[in-house]
Motif scaffolding. Structure first.
Motif, short mmCIF file in Angstrom:
data_model
loop_
_atom_site.label_atom_id
_atom_site.label_comp_id
_atom_site.label_asym_id
_atom_site.label_seq_id
_atom_site.Cartn_x
_atom_site.Cartn_y
_atom_site.Cartn_z
N LYS B 3 0.84 -1.17 0.00
CA LYS B 3 0.00 0.00 0.00
C LYS B 3 0.89 1.24 0.00
O LYS B 3 1.73 1.41 0.88
CB LYS B 3 -0.89 0.00 1.24
CG LYS B 3 -2.09 0.91 1.19
CD LYS B 3 -3.14 0.44 0.22
CE LYS B 3 -4.35 1.34 0.15
NZ LYS B 3 -5.11 1.38 1.40
N VAL B 4 0.72 2.06 -1.03
CA VAL B 4 1.40 3.34 -1.10
C VAL B 4 0.33 4.41 -1.09
O VAL B 4 -0.56 4.40 -1.96
CB VAL B 4 2.27 3.45 -2.37
CG1 VAL B 4 2.97 4.80 -2.40
CG2 VAL B 4 3.29 2.32 -2.43
N THR B 5 0.39 5.29 -0.13
CA THR B 5 -0.62 6.33 -0.03
C THR B 5 0.02 7.70 -0.18
O THR B 5 1.18 7.91 0.20
CB THR B 5 -1.36 6.26 1.32
OG1 THR B 5 -0.39 6.35 2.39
CG2 THR B 5 -2.11 4.94 1.47
N GLN B 6 -0.75 8.61 -0.73
CA GLN B 6 -0.30 9.99 -0.89
C GLN B 6 -1.29 10.89 -0.18
O GLN B 6 -2.50 10.63 -0.19
CB GLN B 6 -0.20 10.34 -2.38
CG GLN B 6 0.89 9.53 -3.08
CD GLN B 6 1.07 9.88 -4.53
OE1 GLN B 6 1.11 9.01 -5.38
NE2 GLN B 6 1.21 11.17 -4.84
N SER B 7 -0.78 11.93 0.43
CA SER B 7 -1.57 12.71 1.39
C SER B 7 -2.78 13.39 0.76
O SER B 7 -3.81 13.56 1.42
CB SER B 7 -0.68 13.76 2.06
OG SER B 7 0.02 14.51 1.09
N PHE B 103 2.99 1.91 -6.99
CA PHE B 103 2.66 3.32 -7.10
C PHE B 103 1.51 3.74 -6.20
O PHE B 103 0.58 2.95 -5.94
CB PHE B 103 2.30 3.67 -8.55
CG PHE B 103 3.49 3.75 -9.45
CD1 PHE B 103 4.04 2.60 -10.01
CD2 PHE B 103 4.09 4.97 -9.71
CE1 PHE B 103 5.16 2.67 -10.82
CE2 PHE B 103 5.21 5.05 -10.53
CZ PHE B 103 5.74 3.90 -11.08
N GLY B 104 1.56 4.98 -5.77
CA GLY B 104 0.45 5.60 -5.09
C GLY B 104 -0.59 6.08 -6.08
O GLY B 104 -0.39 6.01 -7.30
N PRO B 105 -1.72 6.60 -5.59
CA PRO B 105 -2.81 7.03 -6.47
C PRO B 105 -2.53 8.35 -7.20
O PRO B 105 -3.24 8.68 -8.14
CB PRO B 105 -3.99 7.19 -5.52
CG PRO B 105 -3.37 7.46 -4.20
CD PRO B 105 -2.08 6.72 -4.18
#
Lengths: 110, 112
Positions: B3-7, B103-105
């Protein structure tokens, strides 16, 4: 120097037709190559990598070292294959850097 | 599952503002990357990091800086945002053993 070229910015085919997305690379060593895909409103994700020799969603890609190519193929395109496709090269760095092509937007028409 | 998350998914900033984009991954990956994605130009690497406090310039580092104080978090900083930094920003992570980048979203940044 490492470089990945995807000559087609846009590619359109009809449903059921064969599709080939071209990728050429420049690298003097033994390459590791990948195809990534981005469907509409989804994150970029790995489609396949050449060392796996898998067929994912009906797609295959063969590494041709003589022609320095890694073309992505599917014999019968489906509408859900419409997406942006990126070819990527691992240039052998232990730091994990990939070199991406500029991408090909594939549209499959009904 | 990695899981890659972006703020943020969307950000609107004004020219000259300092902008922080945050990325967090939960797979204990050593390598983290920041790209910008523009139509016709594909993915261009801005900076990457292979360990805490370690960073390397990518192909287009001008106007950007990064920070990696913890292994799971990699921040991209626009010191003084400009309109030509309007873009989609993608964060990714990988481990040296696996090479696949996750990759993040993405964060779509608009600089006015």
């Amino acid at each position: 120097a490492q470089r990945v070229t995807q000559p087609e910015k846009l590619l359109s085919v009809f449903k059921g037709a064969p599709v080939e997305l071209k990728c050429n690379y420049s690298y003097s060593g033994s390459p590791e190559l990948f195809w990534y895909v981005q469907y509409s409103r989804q994150r970029l994700q790995l489609l396949l990598r050449h060392i796996s020799r898998e067929s994912i969603k009906g797609f295959t890609a063969d590494l041709n070292k003589g022609e320095t190519s890694f073309h992505l193929k599917k014999p019968f395109a489906q509408e859900e294959d419409s997406a942006m496709y990126y070819c990527a090269l691992d240039g052998g760095s232990t730091l994990g850097r990939l070199y991406f092509g500029r991408g090909t937007q594939l549209t499959v028409w009904p | 599952d990695v899981k890659v998350t972006q703020s943020s998914r969307y950000l609107v900033k004004r020219t000259g503002e300092k902008v922080f984009l945050e990325c967090v991954q939960d797979m204990d990956h050593e390598n983290m990357f920041w790209y910008r994605q523009d139509p016709g130009l594909g993915l261009r690497l801005i900076y990457f990091s292979y360990d805490v406090k370690m960073k390397e310039k990518g192909d287009i580092p001008e106007g950007y800086s990064v920070s990696r104080e913890k292994k799971e978090r990699f921040s991209l900083i626009l010191e003084s945002a400009s309109t030509n930094q309007t873009s989609m920003y993608l964060c990714a992570s990988s481990s040296p053993a696996q090479e696949t980048q996750y990759f993040g979203p993405g964060t779509r940044l608009l600089v006015l």
